[in-house]
Every structure is written in C-alpha cells, then in structure tokens.
Write a protein that holds these residues in place. Sequence first.
Motif, PDB file in Angstrom:
ATOM      1  N   ARG A 118       0.836  -1.209   0.000  1.00  0.00           N
ATOM      2  CA  ARG A 118       0.000   0.000   0.000  1.00  0.00           C
ATOM      3  C   ARG A 118       0.866   1.253   0.000  1.00  0.00           C
ATOM      4  NH1 ARG A 118      -5.717   0.777   1.515  1.00  0.00           N
ATOM      5  NH2 ARG A 118      -6.013   3.037   1.623  1.00  0.00           N
ATOM      6  N   ALA A 119       1.959   1.250   0.764  1.00  0.00           N
ATOM      7  CA  ALA A 119       2.852   2.409   0.813  1.00  0.00           C
ATOM      8  C   ALA A 119       3.482   2.667  -0.550  1.00  0.00           C
ATOM      9  CB  ALA A 119       3.928   2.192   1.874  1.00  0.00           C
ATOM     10  N   ARG A 120       3.870   1.606  -1.251  1.00  0.00           N
ATOM     11  CA  ARG A 120       4.452   1.786  -2.581  1.00  0.00           C
ATOM     12  C   ARG A 120       3.435   2.402  -3.538  1.00  0.00           C
ATOM     13  NH1 ARG A 120       7.269  -3.173  -1.599  1.00  0.00           N
ATOM     14  NH2 ARG A 120       5.461  -4.325  -2.382  1.00  0.00           N
ATOM     15  N   ARG A 121       2.186   1.964  -3.463  1.00  0.00           N
ATOM     16  CA  ARG A 121       1.151   2.510  -4.354  1.00  0.00           C
ATOM     17  C   ARG A 121       0.929   3.996  -4.098  1.00  0.00           C
ATOM     18  NH1 ARG A 121      -1.574  -2.290  -2.962  1.00  0.00           N
ATOM     19  NH2 ARG A 121      -3.099  -1.120  -1.698  1.00  0.00           N
ATOM     20  N   HIS A 122       1.012   4.385  -2.846  1.00  0.00           N
ATOM     21  CA  HIS A 122       0.800   5.793  -2.490  1.00  0.00           C
ATOM     22  C   HIS A 122       2.002   6.655  -2.845  1.00  0.00           C
ATOM     23  CE1 HIS A 122      -2.817   5.646   0.434  1.00  0.00           C
ATOM     24  NE2 HIS A 122      -2.859   4.597  -0.366  1.00  0.00           N
ATOM     25  N   GLY A 123       3.190   6.069  -2.849  1.00  0.00           N
ATOM     26  CA  GLY A 123       4.411   6.843  -3.015  1.00  0.00           C
ATOM     27  C   GLY A 123       4.882   7.383  -1.683  1.00  0.00           C
ATOM     28  N   ARG A 124       6.173   7.624  -1.579  1.00  0.00           N
ATOM     29  CA  ARG A 124       6.720   8.049  -0.284  1.00  0.00           C
ATOM     30  C   ARG A 124       6.387   9.515  -0.006  1.00  0.00           C
ATOM     31  NH1 ARG A 124      10.783  10.601   2.142  1.00  0.00           N
ATOM     32  NH2 ARG A 124      11.967  11.054   0.238  1.00  0.00           N
ATOM     33  N   ALA A 125       5.645   9.725   1.087  1.00  0.00           N
ATOM     34  CA  ALA A 125       5.345  11.076   1.560  1.00  0.00           C
ATOM     35  C   ALA A 125       5.904  11.305   2.959  1.00  0.00           C
ATOM     36  CB  ALA A 125       3.843  11.323   1.562  1.00  0.00           C
ATOM     37  N   CYS A 126       6.393  10.250   3.597  1.00  0.00           N
ATOM     38  CA  CYS A 126       6.875  10.358   4.985  1.00  0.00           C
ATOM     39  C   CYS A 126       8.334  10.788   5.019  1.00  0.00           C
ATOM     40  CB  CYS A 126       6.710   9.015   5.699  1.00  0.00           C
ATOM     41  SG  CYS A 126       7.635   7.658   4.955  1.00  0.00           S
ATOM     42  N   SER A 127       8.733  11.351   6.167  1.00  0.00           N
ATOM     43  CA  SER A 127      10.126  11.729   6.370  1.00  0.00           C
ATOM     44  C   SER A 127      10.918  10.630   7.053  1.00  0.00           C
ATOM     45  CB  SER A 127      10.202  13.011   7.212  1.00  0.00           C
ATOM     46  OG  SER A 127       9.625  12.799   8.496  1.00  0.00           O
ATOM     47  N   SER A 128      10.222   9.616   7.596  1.00  0.00           N
ATOM     48  CA  SER A 128      10.917   8.526   8.265  1.00  0.00           C
ATOM     49  C   SER A 128       9.994   7.329   8.440  1.00  0.00           C
ATOM     50  CB  SER A 128      11.451   8.960   9.636  1.00  0.00           C
ATOM     51  OG  SER A 128      10.381   9.150  10.555  1.00  0.00           O
ATOM     52  N   LEU A 129      10.602   6.181   8.650  1.00  0.00           N
ATOM     53  CA  LEU A 129       9.938   5.004   9.208  1.00  0.00           C
ATOM     54  C   LEU A 129      10.411   4.905  10.642  1.00  0.00           C
ATOM     55  CD1 LEU A 129       9.893   4.371   6.075  1.00  0.00           C
ATOM     56  CD2 LEU A 129      10.065   1.961   6.713  1.00  0.00           C
ATOM     57  N   VAL A 130       9.505   4.654  11.581  1.00  0.00           N
ATOM     58  CA  VAL A 130       9.908   4.564  12.980  1.00  0.00           C
ATOM     59  C   VAL A 130       8.961   3.636  13.716  1.00  0.00           C
ATOM     60  CG1 VAL A 130       8.573   6.627  13.619  1.00  0.00           C
ATOM     61  CG2 VAL A 130      10.490   5.892  15.056  1.00  0.00           C
ATOM     62  N   GLY A 131       9.499   2.907  14.686  1.00  0.00           N
ATOM     63  CA  GLY A 131       8.690   2.002  15.498  1.00  0.00           C
ATOM     64  C   GLY A 131       9.521   0.827  15.955  1.00  0.00           C
ATOM     65  N   ARG A 132       8.840  -0.204  16.415  1.00  0.00           N
ATOM     66  CA  ARG A 132       9.540  -1.403  16.869  1.00  0.00           C
ATOM     67  C   ARG A 132      10.454  -1.927  15.760  1.00  0.00           C
ATOM     68  NH1 ARG A 132       8.191  -4.530  21.206  1.00  0.00           N
ATOM     69  NH2 ARG A 132       6.556  -3.732  22.597  1.00  0.00           N
ATOM     70  N   ALA A 133      11.696  -2.237  16.137  1.00  0.00           N
ATOM     71  CA  ALA A 133      12.683  -2.659  15.146  1.00  0.00           C
ATOM     72  C   ALA A 133      12.238  -3.901  14.394  1.00  0.00           C
ATOM     73  CB  ALA A 133      14.029  -2.906  15.829  1.00  0.00           C
ATOM     74  N   GLU A 134      11.559  -4.818  15.081  1.00  0.00           N
ATOM     75  CA  GLU A 134      11.150  -6.063  14.436  1.00  0.00           C
ATOM     76  C   GLU A 134      10.064  -5.837  13.388  1.00  0.00           C
ATOM     77  OE1 GLU A 134       8.805  -6.074  18.437  1.00  0.00           O
ATOM     78  OE2 GLU A 134      10.724  -5.322  17.646  1.00  0.00           O
ATOM     79  N   LEU A 135       9.470  -4.643  13.362  1.00  0.00           N
ATOM     80  CA  LEU A 135       8.488  -4.290  12.348  1.00  0.00           C
ATOM     81  C   LEU A 135       9.072  -3.335  11.307  1.00  0.00           C
ATOM     82  CD1 LEU A 135       5.420  -3.657  14.692  1.00  0.00           C
ATOM     83  CD2 LEU A 135       5.957  -5.753  13.448  1.00  0.00           C
ATOM     84  N   VAL A 136       9.827  -2.358  11.762  1.00  0.00           N
ATOM     85  CA  VAL A 136      10.378  -1.350  10.860  1.00  0.00           C
ATOM     86  C   VAL A 136      11.391  -1.955   9.886  1.00  0.00           C
ATOM     87  CG1 VAL A 136      11.891   0.686  10.754  1.00  0.00           C
ATOM     88  CG2 VAL A 136       9.967   0.639  12.351  1.00  0.00           C
ATOM     89  N   LEU A 137      12.284  -2.784  10.367  1.00  0.00           N
ATOM     90  CA  LEU A 137      13.346  -3.281   9.497  1.00  0.00           C
ATOM     91  C   LEU A 137      12.822  -4.193   8.385  1.00  0.00           C
ATOM     92  CD1 LEU A 137      16.164  -3.778  12.162  1.00  0.00           C
ATOM     93  CD2 LEU A 137      15.816  -1.863  10.575  1.00  0.00           C
ATOM     94  N   PRO A 138      11.872  -5.119   8.653  1.00  0.00           N
ATOM     95  CA  PRO A 138      11.284  -5.865   7.535  1.00  0.00           C
ATOM     96  C   PRO A 138      10.494  -4.972   6.574  1.00  0.00           C
ATOM     97  CG  PRO A 138      10.924  -7.024   9.593  1.00  0.00           C
ATOM     98  CD  PRO A 138      11.449  -5.667   9.947  1.00  0.00           C
ATOM     99  N   LEU A 139       9.808  -3.955   7.105  1.00  0.00           N
ATOM    100  CA  LEU A 139       9.078  -3.034   6.239  1.00  0.00           C
ATOM    101  C   LEU A 139      10.042  -2.295   5.325  1.00  0.00           C
ATOM    102  CD1 LEU A 139       6.408  -1.708   5.411  1.00  0.00           C
ATOM    103  CD2 LEU A 139       6.715  -0.090   7.305  1.00  0.00           C
ATOM    104  N   TRP A 140      11.167  -1.860   5.869  1.00  0.00           N
ATOM    105  CA  TRP A 140      12.167  -1.169   5.060  1.00  0.00           C
ATOM    106  C   TRP A 140      12.784  -2.123   4.029  1.00  0.00           C
ATOM    107  CZ3 TRP A 140      13.420   2.725   2.629  1.00  0.00           C
ATOM    108  CH2 TRP A 140      14.725   2.996   2.194  1.00  0.00           C
ATOM    109  N   GLU A 141      12.967  -3.366   4.399  1.00  0.00           N
ATOM    110  CA  GLU A 141      13.478  -4.355   3.450  1.00  0.00           C
ATOM    111  C   GLU A 141      12.570  -4.450   2.225  1.00  0.00           C
ATOM    112  OE1 GLU A 141      14.122  -9.212   3.308  1.00  0.00           O
ATOM    113  OE2 GLU A 141      14.207  -8.174   5.232  1.00  0.00           O
TER     114      GLU A 141
END
Length: 277
Positions: free
Chosen positions: A83-106
Amino acid sequence: MLRVAGARLLDDRDRGGVRAALDADPVAACMVAARVEIAGLDPWRLGGELWAVGSRMEGLCFSGANLVPLRGERSAIRAFADRARRHGRACSSLVGRAELVLPLWEDLAPGWAPAREVRADQPLMVLAGPPTVRPDMQVRPVRIEELDRYLPAAIAMFTEEVGIDPRAGDGGVGYRARVAELVSAGRAFARFEDGEVVFKAEIGALSSRVGQIQGVWVHPDRRGQGLGMLGTAAVAARLAAWGKISSLYVNGFNHRARATYDRIGFQQVASFATVLF
C-alpha cells in the motif's frame, strides 16, 4: 499464518478496535495513540491514515509524516509495504519497533532507497514512577513569551540529532509552529541561565497512559556536569505527577546517554528502529 488480501483504510467506525490494539502496546504505540485519542481516525483530523490487516486488526500501521508499523506478522508487513508503494513516499521517516520497521524497510528499499540513515538499534526505555535521582528544580515549563529564547536550542538539538536544519525548505516556519505548539501545551521544559537555555527536553507525545520524552539537549559548554540527567529526571517527575509512564528511545551507540537514563531509573523494554529520508 495470517492470510491477507491487502491493507485497508480504517475510519471512525473502527475506533474501538484501534484503541484496543493500541492499548495492548501503550509504550511503543504512544505516538499514534496520542493522536487517535484526540482526533479519532478521520485522516484529515488525524494527520494521516491508519491501515489494518485482518478482521481483528492483527496488523496495524500509521501512515502520515512518519510511517509507523504498530503490529503484524510478516505477511501484514508486506501488505503495508504494497500500500505504501502505491501511495508513493510522503513520509520523512519510518519509525517504530525494530522487528516491524526493518522488515518493512526491506520491502520498501528497492523503490524508496536510498535512505539518508538507518538507525537499526534504538533501545526503547520506560520509567513507571518517579526518577531515582533528585530532579533539577530549576527545570520548568517554557512560557510562550520565551519562545524566541528557546527556539535556538531546539534548532541546535534537531540539527545534532537528525542531521538536517529544521529551517530548511520554509525558513523554519513549520518547525517554529510545532515548537510553539509544545510550549503552549506546557510540554517544553528548560533550565535558563542568564536568559539562555542550558538544558531542554520536550514531551513529544502524550497519551492517556504514556508520555514520550524527546529532544533532550544540553548546551555544549555545560556538558558533562549532570544537567542532562537531572533535567530529564525533572521531566520524568512531572509525568509521574500526572500519573503517566515516562518513555524515550535512544540510539544504541550513544552509551553515555544510555548510562544517564539507567541512572534515572529507565529500563529497556524493546528496541526501536528509524529510517530517515
């Protein structure tokens, strides 16, 4: 294994389920819970969208100025990335629990890279009660008429911590407004000496249960004198008096800050990660 058809947009009809999900992880979810408690789930009022996966919100993610995955198995994280890819990046960061953020960034990196910085190890720390050291009694809420004296310290902290000048782009109008909002809410704290800020910190997010301390900064000429420890203790004491849990997260490589927070009584409960653009 959770089977998903995609992440769906939530609205105020889902408010009860969202509150229950956020209440299950009150410290890590503080940033989002504080918004939802005030604004509900309407994207315009919330300043972003909440996405869910599963009939019981087994996956939950906030998308706004920051992209914040809140819960979910790997399949839910993939759905959020789609869903984030379809919307395009509008955020300045990804932040949160590492076990969620790092796979999302992957999942997002092939289309969104390069990131300016990836901070993969940020201990999330909690203090449930008063600090174990005596707070600095000269640390107090900043008054709105002191904004112009407080703002240079806030800019210096942001530049040191994030690596960019918050005045870039609009000359500082947006950042000044955000700092003024915190000052007006009584959530910006400082110790002034001869009219100059020598210590500052803010309660960046305040939910019904948790206050997240951010922007801890000591004037370069006064570092190493304990002002950071006693000043942070003063903010934590204020939160304890309000009946709130104090939380903060710190870069894993900042051993000096981690030792300071340990002395105040903070304990690590999880690990955050931040991807900065």
